[in-house]
Enzyme design. Structure first.
Site, short mmCIF file in Angstrom:
data_model
loop_
_atom_site.label_atom_id
_atom_site.label_comp_id
_atom_site.label_asym_id
_atom_site.label_seq_id
_atom_site.Cartn_x
_atom_site.Cartn_y
_atom_site.Cartn_z
N CYS A 112 64.14 46.10 38.45
CA CYS A 112 63.16 46.95 37.76
C CYS A 112 62.37 47.75 38.80
O CYS A 112 62.45 47.49 40.00
CB CYS A 112 62.21 46.09 36.93
SG CYS A 112 61.24 44.97 37.93
N GLU B 86 52.49 35.32 38.12
CA GLU B 86 51.82 36.54 37.61
C GLU B 86 50.59 36.16 36.78
O GLU B 86 49.53 36.79 36.89
CB GLU B 86 52.80 37.37 36.76
CG GLU B 86 52.12 38.64 36.23
CD GLU B 86 52.93 39.38 35.18
OE1 GLU B 86 54.17 39.44 35.29
OE2 GLU B 86 52.29 39.90 34.24
S1 SF4 Z 1 55.72 44.68 35.46
FE1 SF4 Z 1 57.22 43.22 36.21
S2 SF4 Z 1 59.11 43.69 35.04
FE2 SF4 Z 1 57.72 45.47 34.83
S3 SF4 Z 1 58.31 46.90 36.46
FE3 SF4 Z 1 56.64 45.61 37.25
S4 SF4 Z 1 57.65 43.90 38.29
FE4 SF4 Z 1 59.19 44.87 36.96
#
Ligand code: SF4
Length: 287
Positions: free
Chosen positions: A14, A127
């Protein structure tokens, strides 16, 4: 007839993880050495090994980083970790994903406006720990409505959500909160990357004769993609590297689907597709 290979419309690394990898690689030649990531930058042992070859090694905690630079992962950290790293004289490369920073900012704003904070997410996930650290001790984590039972709710409740959660999970908690609190202020901080990958895997698995899912076995989102593909009834193989592929998987397959978790770089997908082409006799993969 030679089989066709199709890579899911959304697959692989991502934006946030790609950015973190770029920042770490650039730091290897420019930031004070040694450069270490604080925890694995990505849940993929092959990528961690590739980074080590380029001079970016791993420290599980700040105690394992006595000099040089530390790279903060896309998941982010509590603010104290960055302060502590600086106090130890380390150079900090903050690769926190901008979408995760958006959650931090929303958490800070809601708390400063007097809301008690509910974080919809997975307790203990790095996170979520990072988000909690931006809430001045006023946050609680819930993953489902029942988790609210043990929480003494205040009159005004603010809600943020771990970026990888589903809208269904957020909906369920918010519906219950609306029954229990006078005022509920929701900031939808879900990132679409996970949902897009899951929807694309589901769609491709429904059409394919066999699915290959590429990514680390310790990557939760890659395992979830493999589960989604298997649930569609299509034979599904989760591989970490191309040398795990077997010719027998592709016998009689007309369409071979390929997808990859958010921690699988494009180069690994390319390698897997090239190997599938060789093993299955596919001449031109459609991607
Ligand atoms: S929030 Fe998490 S899943 Fe979305 S782009 Fe950022 S790192 Fe990737």
């Amino acid at each position: 007839m030679a089989p066709r290979i199709e890579v899911a419309a959304h697959a692989g690394v991502c934006y946030g993880v790609e950015r973190a990898l770029d920042l770490a690689e650039k730091a290897a030649g420019t930031a004070p050495a040694p450069v270490r990531t604080l925890g694995p930058l990505i849940h993929n042992p092959l990528v961690v090994a590739e980074l080590a070859e380029r001079g970016v090694t791993l420290a599980e905690s700040l105690d394992g980083a006595d000099a040089g630079s530390v790279v903060i992962r896309a998941h982010g950290v509590v603010p104290e970790v960055i302060e502590d790293a600086r106090a130890r004289g380390l150079s900090v490369i903050d690769a926190t994903c901008p979408y995760v920073k958006r959650v931090h900012a929303a958490a800070e704003r809601l708390v400063s406006q007097g809301f008690q904070l509910i974080v919809v997410g997975e307790g203990g996930h790095p996170e979520v720990e990072g988000i909690m650290g931006h809430a001045d001790g006023r946050a609680r984590v819930v993953s489902r409505p029942e988790d609210l039972d043990g929480i003494e709710l205040e009159r005004r409740v603010g809600v943020v959500v771990q970026t990888t959660q589903t809208l269904d999970a957020l909906d369920a908690v918010v519906a219950e909160l609306l029954r229990r609190a006078d005022e509920v202020h929701v900031v939808n901080t879900i990132c679409s990357a996970t949902q897009e990958r899951q929807a694309a895997a589901r769609e491709l698995a429904a059409r394919a004769d066999v699915m290959v899912v590429v990514g680390g076995r310790n990557s939760g989102n890659t395992r979830r993609l493999a589960q989604i593909c298997a649930e569609s009834g299509t034979a599904t193989h989760h591989i970490e590297s191309a040398d795990e592929l077997r010719t027998a998987w592709f016998t009689d397959a007309a369409l071979i689907g390929v997808t990859a978790g958010a921690s699988t770089p494009a180069a690994h997908i390319e390698r897997a597709v090239a190997a599938i082409e060789r093993l299955s006799g596919a001449s031109d993969g459609t991607r």
